[in-house]
Design an enzyme around this catalytic site. Structure first.
Site, PDB file in Angstrom:
ATOM      1  N   HIS A 135       0.828  -1.217   0.000  1.00 23.58           N
ATOM      2  CA  HIS A 135       0.000   0.000   0.000  1.00 23.58           C
ATOM      3  C   HIS A 135       0.859   1.263   0.000  1.00 23.58           C
ATOM      4  CE1 HIS A 135      -3.973  -1.806   0.436  1.00 23.58           C
ATOM      5  NE2 HIS A 135      -3.428  -2.704   1.245  1.00 23.58           N
ATOM      6  N   ASP A 177      -0.581  -4.691   6.088  1.00 24.32           N
ATOM      7  CA  ASP A 177      -1.605  -5.569   5.518  1.00 24.32           C
ATOM      8  C   ASP A 177      -1.395  -5.793   4.023  1.00 24.32           C
ATOM      9  OD1 ASP A 177      -2.166  -2.799   5.242  1.00 24.32           O
ATOM     10  OD2 ASP A 177      -4.142  -3.315   4.478  1.00 24.32           O
ATOM     11  N   GLU A 178      -1.979  -6.876   3.550  1.00 21.85           N
ATOM     12  CA  GLU A 178      -2.122  -7.164   2.126  1.00 21.85           C
ATOM     13  C   GLU A 178      -0.821  -6.968   1.341  1.00 21.85           C
ATOM     14  OE1 GLU A 178      -6.634  -6.397   0.914  1.00 21.85           O
ATOM     15  OE2 GLU A 178      -5.532  -4.530   1.216  1.00 21.85           O
ATOM     16  N   VAL A 179       0.239  -7.608   1.804  1.00 22.81           N
ATOM     17  CA  VAL A 179       1.495  -7.499   1.074  1.00 22.81           C
ATOM     18  C   VAL A 179       1.456  -8.463  -0.114  1.00 22.81           C
ATOM     19  CG1 VAL A 179       3.988  -7.739   1.189  1.00 22.81           C
ATOM     20  CG2 VAL A 179       2.721  -6.805   3.141  1.00 22.81           C
TER      21      VAL A 179
END
Lengths: 669, 669
Positions: free
Chosen positions: B242, B303-305
């Site tokens: 992100h 998050d969400e790597v």
């Protein structure tokens, strides 16, 4: 021009131009200019801080109205080009050129003007042109050439009876600019409060206000704000009457003994014009205020001088006799002459209400008529310049059409010579503040003020009422995007009254009532009004004019003119009547639970009775029966009851229901 | 406690307490304290700038809600006395005492608290107590003892996808304070924009934003604003994923080659954790931000790597092997360990999303669970403190009841030991900003966020849904008085869509639809979403939850449970159905003329079809006839059609109409 307007009204399928005020010349062209994310503005000619600021506000406002965040590609052709030949005066002048030309084509728009002030007016027109269409937002192709009919187009706001904070005034300045008004007449002092900091006479606000006033810094900032929007700010310090607040700090200025309180009581105090110390005070005070307010005009009030304190003061009566004056009027004229000398010494032109008119005063002064068009004409005949405010009092709760019908050049003014007519500078609407708070003042001013703005900007021939109402309705929403709260505050106020209950039924009632007119609300006021009491009753929340009642009246008219045969109209009429008939049952529990709504129960019952009566009348008409006399008598009694003032309001749908009832009883005679 | 709530719901005639969150203990007393012009507040104990400011805002707010300008007589007994034993921490701490006791009697009210922070919470409760009654505004007599269940009650606002200006955040802070939330989790950077000025790395905003960001001065001012209202501000800089916006100015931080644009496209870039230069950058950056944000907690995202850039980079894969790591997850853990050292060196506690959970990290960190309650419990079992956000995502458009049913201590957490349970600090609602603008963000957050606030403040036993909805409805209006625009903006947006037309019919449609749920809106998005496109469709204006649909569903339920005999319910159901049946004819001309509304035509037709089907079903039921099969087949086909997503929205009254149709076909079999 008139034919063209009629075209607007009939051509529902093509874009209707919702311009208010209507420009001097409007020629529609083919196509439209799309407003999309690539929209941008370029200023090619003269520009100054005012125009630059206006362009920025214009883009913000257009983005807000359309919901489109503009992201023009660098180097792309601007959609709107602005060219002003010259800048504007450092202090806005009466009669400064406000003209502009605006050409919109499908390929782009061009705004040209002799001055940046005119360009600012044209940007407001562009904003009003933009509409949603089936394919996107767009400004219709059009060529507009425009300039004002009158140079002075003002709004008076009284901030004495109820203090109005600067943020509220600022959003009203934005509204004025949107409808091309150019003078805020700031009624800064009156019996109930002195609202301007004086460094020379600090007790004017320290003792003469409830602590709510504007500092000089705030005033300078506000004047700049108005200037940036093309609006002059003229201060009024009302003298020698309407001056109670002055005497809490400086009782020696008054003609009586005092002591005085802001709450009032007793006879109205007046300034003492017989003492030289009064003029010494005013010399200093006016010099200070003349510096604070850059406008060339300075309003000294002069209205409603109640002579009782002068009558009661032997020294003053002695002065009158000693100077060979006939009466108090002569004494006021003497005072005004002294005042005028002070005002003009400070390089200002004196303005006053029509009572100041007196042959001893120089022809340079301006007379503002609140008492009638006759006094405006009388002043012009004597060579005085004048402003019309009679007929433009927003606090009297008139319908927009009634204000709209009043023209500064009509009635007595119509008999003036062309030279005399030139002396009529324009007019001002007036928002006196006995019954307004920051919460509801917008709805007392708007949207009706837009109609007065049109009267003063547009040709006298622009006078079609149906077109006016259609365009006023569009401006109503435009103004709300600017931050005015005339629509939203009503919802909040009704919500307050209803606690956290559902306000659907309350809105039905609020939609068909209006406050009592003229000064009739004062009838109930016993003794001096408490200007700090809450203004949270239904009368304080409802609109001065009911759109629903107007539409319903029109529908009944259409139905009657069709010989009671127009079924589409009847269906709509039945829809209204059914809602009203059933509304009291829904509203009653809400009314019962609220101290603010209890007084409205009879009004709600009357509305239900009207709904029932109207529906029965339609039933008789549908069945081609003649309603019996006994029924008619009963209904007319209920209708008479519904005509009476209730909770200081009037039900505005009584007359059309009466029309239905009467139609049902005569049709088959 | 539960019985007492039930009492509230049933006792319509006595004052209902519209408190949200519900206090720990509420004991009603006899009588009520009138709120009138003589109302005043006295602070007798400890006071500080926060409490003084809060008292002033309290008085302003109470005056606004009631419309009463307070004018207490000098020396009169204050109506409300506040006594705080101690002040509050200079930087608000997690777990700081927020308890208070509030006693209201007909003679006066007393608020006591160990700290000024607790007193501030109590003032918000008092505001919610005040109601309109048949005799005036009043606070009912009551004794309240209150403290929060969880110490961490937060709202996350994403300001990266759409920039949210400070004035919008400030009114949301006011809303949070009103429902006793105490943490704003400020999601300040993401792929689409970096929103904080860095003096050390100015290109973060210069290149990494569209020009919309907060200066450090603005941030300091905003943190003070939040502190004064008892709210901590925790920054989040989401890493290593992100992070696209970082690389426009500093591409060397990324794991790929670039070049990068804010608009995106290609694979999602991730930070390069293998280069020492990355940590040198972060050392400086975090030191700067740790000074700017005084809160003890610092959120690093995590998050969400998406590992694609790591997979594609041979040097990074080499690093993984050289360090005996198994996979990308291990690499992220390594990154987090390095990060944690930097964060703790700056005297902050690291917070991250649940992906950061890894045994190599110290137990001091806090894990925020967005993926489920299982991961929250798993963290606690391993000795980590945790926050629940799963179930509290406001952007998923769930009904309030669904959020309300989710408890941080339920499901997997219910199996924890008492010691482990202590590690669950509370939770946070999340407002991700893909589909919000400053115009509609309030209606996405409120009033549903008040329900999550109650879940985190009040006892787990406070869970009656009917009571929740009744009280949420009251809070909805209270919040609007604070300046939030969740109600008013909808009206403005509908008005924009309808041009200057009448929005009555549009409102009927808008009242019964909801946006599609979860991430279903994304289905239509082709390629990267344009975060600068207008968000002005009906889906952007409607409420996440339809009150009308809920009420209608309840009515049909009542009617069905009565064996289709409840005439009052049937009359109301018919009222709704008739309005819907007739609505398309009224709305159609409005839809046709607006680019923003054209897509809603099928929705409007479906609603009319539902109205007609429901009315026919009721006719069969009234006549005790069984509807024919052919009719049923036809209606169910139309109902199936109405169930489909249209213009990214769902019609929420399909199920109850289907219930009516099915009832009409089975009743007499």
């Amino acid at each position: 021009m008139f034919l063209f307007l009629a075209n607007f009204a009939s051509a529902q399928t093509q874009l209707q131009l919702n311009l208010m005020p209507m420009p001097a010349s409007v020629q529609p062209g083919p196509g439209e200019l799309p407003i999309n994310q690539s929209f941008s503005v370029a200023v090619t000619g003269n520009h100054d801080a005012s125009l630059d600021g206006e362009v920025q506000r214009f883009e913000t406002q257009l983005s807000r109205q359309t919901g489109i965040p503009f992201r023009p590609k660098p180097g792309a052709t601007p959609a709107l080009t602005i060219h002003a030949d010259h800048g504007r005066e450092a202090v806005q002048k009466l009669g400064e050129d406000e003209s502009y030309e605006l050409t919109v084509a499908d390929s782009g728009a061009k705004l040209t003007a002799p001055t940046t002030l005119g360009a600012m007016r044209g940007l407001q027109t562009f904003l009003q042109l933009v509409q949603i269409t089936p394919t996107g937002f767009a400004a219709p192709a059009v060529t507009i050439k425009d300039q004002p009919r009158f140079a002075w187009r003002g709004l008076l706001i009284d901030v004495s009876r109820h203090f109005i904070p600067l943020d509220v005034l600022k959003r009203n300045i934005d509204g004025m600019a949107a409808v091309k008004m150019n003078v805020l007449h700031w009624h800064l002092s009156d019996d109930q409060g002195f609202r301007v900091e004086s460094k020379k006479f600090p007790k004017l606000t320290q003792a003469g206000s409830d602590g709510q006033f504007y500092t000089q810094d705030e005033i300078r900032g506000f004047i700049n704000y108005a200037y940036d929007r093309g609006i002059r700010v003229m201060p009024e310090f009302d003298m020698p009457g309407h001056t109670r607040s002055w005497y809490l700090g400086y009782p020696e200025l008054s003609s009586g003994a005092g002591p005085y309180t802001l709450e009032g009581g007793g006879i109205d105090p007046i300034m003492d014009p017989t003492r030289e110390s009064t003029y010494k005070f005013l010399e200093k005070f006016i010099a200070e205020m003349a510096k604070l307010f850059p406008d060339a005009y300075f309003h000294i009030g002069g209205d409603e001088v109640d002579g009782k304190q002068w009558d009661a003061n032997p020294k003053i009566q002695e002065f009158i006799h000693a100077h060979n004056m006939k009466n108090n009027q002569d004494l006021q004229a003497y005072f005004n002459q002294r005042l005028e000398k002070i005002v003009s010494k400070n390089h200002k032109t004196m303005v006053g209400w029509d009572e100041i008119l007196h042959p001893d005063l120089p022809k340079t002064i301006v007379v503002q008529s609140w008492r009638g068009q006759a006094s405006l004409a009388a002043a012009a005949k004597q060579g005085y310049r004048g402003l019309l405010s009679y007929g433009y009092y927003l606090d009297l709760m008139w319908p927009a059409a009634r204000h709209y019908a009043i023209d500064p050049m009509a009635d007595d003014a119509a008999t003036l010579t062309p030279e005399e007519k030139k002396l009529i500078l324009g007019g001002e609407s007036c928002q006196w503040a006995e019954w307004v708070t920051p919460e509801n003042i917008d709805s007392h001013i708007w949207p009706r003020n837009a109609v007065i703005a049109e009267r003063l900007w547009s040709s006298a021939e622009v006078k079609d009422t149906a077109s006016m109402y259609a365009r006023m309705n569009a401006v109503r929403y435009e103004l709300e995007w600017l931050g005015l709260t005339h629509n939203s505050a009503r919802t909040e106020m009704l919500q307050r009254m209803a606690g956290n209950g559902d306000i659907t039924a309350l809105r039905v009632l609020a939609d068909v009532v209006e406050p009592v007119k003229d000064y009739n609300r004062w009838d109930d006021a016993k003794g001096p009004i408490d200007f700090h009491a809450p203004l949270t009753r239904m009368i304080d929340a409802v609109n001065p004019e009911s759109d629903t009642a107007r539409r319903f009246t029109d529908l009944v008219q259409t139905f009657a003119q069709s010989g009671c045969k127009d079924q589409a109209a009847e269906a709509q009429i039945r829809g209204y009547l059914t809602t009203w008939r059933d509304n009291d049952a829904r509203l009653h529990p809400v009314l019962e639970q609220s101290v603010l709504l209890k007084e409205d129960a009879p009004l709600s019952q009357s509305l239900s009775a009207l709904g029932a009566a109207g529906l029965q009348a339609l039933d008789y008409l549908d069945k081609h029966q003649t309603a019996p006399d006994s029924w008619k008598t009963q209904q007319l009694a209920a209708i008479d009851q519904a005509k009476t003032r209730q909770a200081d309001m009037l039900l505005m749908v009584v007359a059309p229901v009466q029309q239905l009832v009467e139609a049902s009883t005569i049709q088959h005679n």
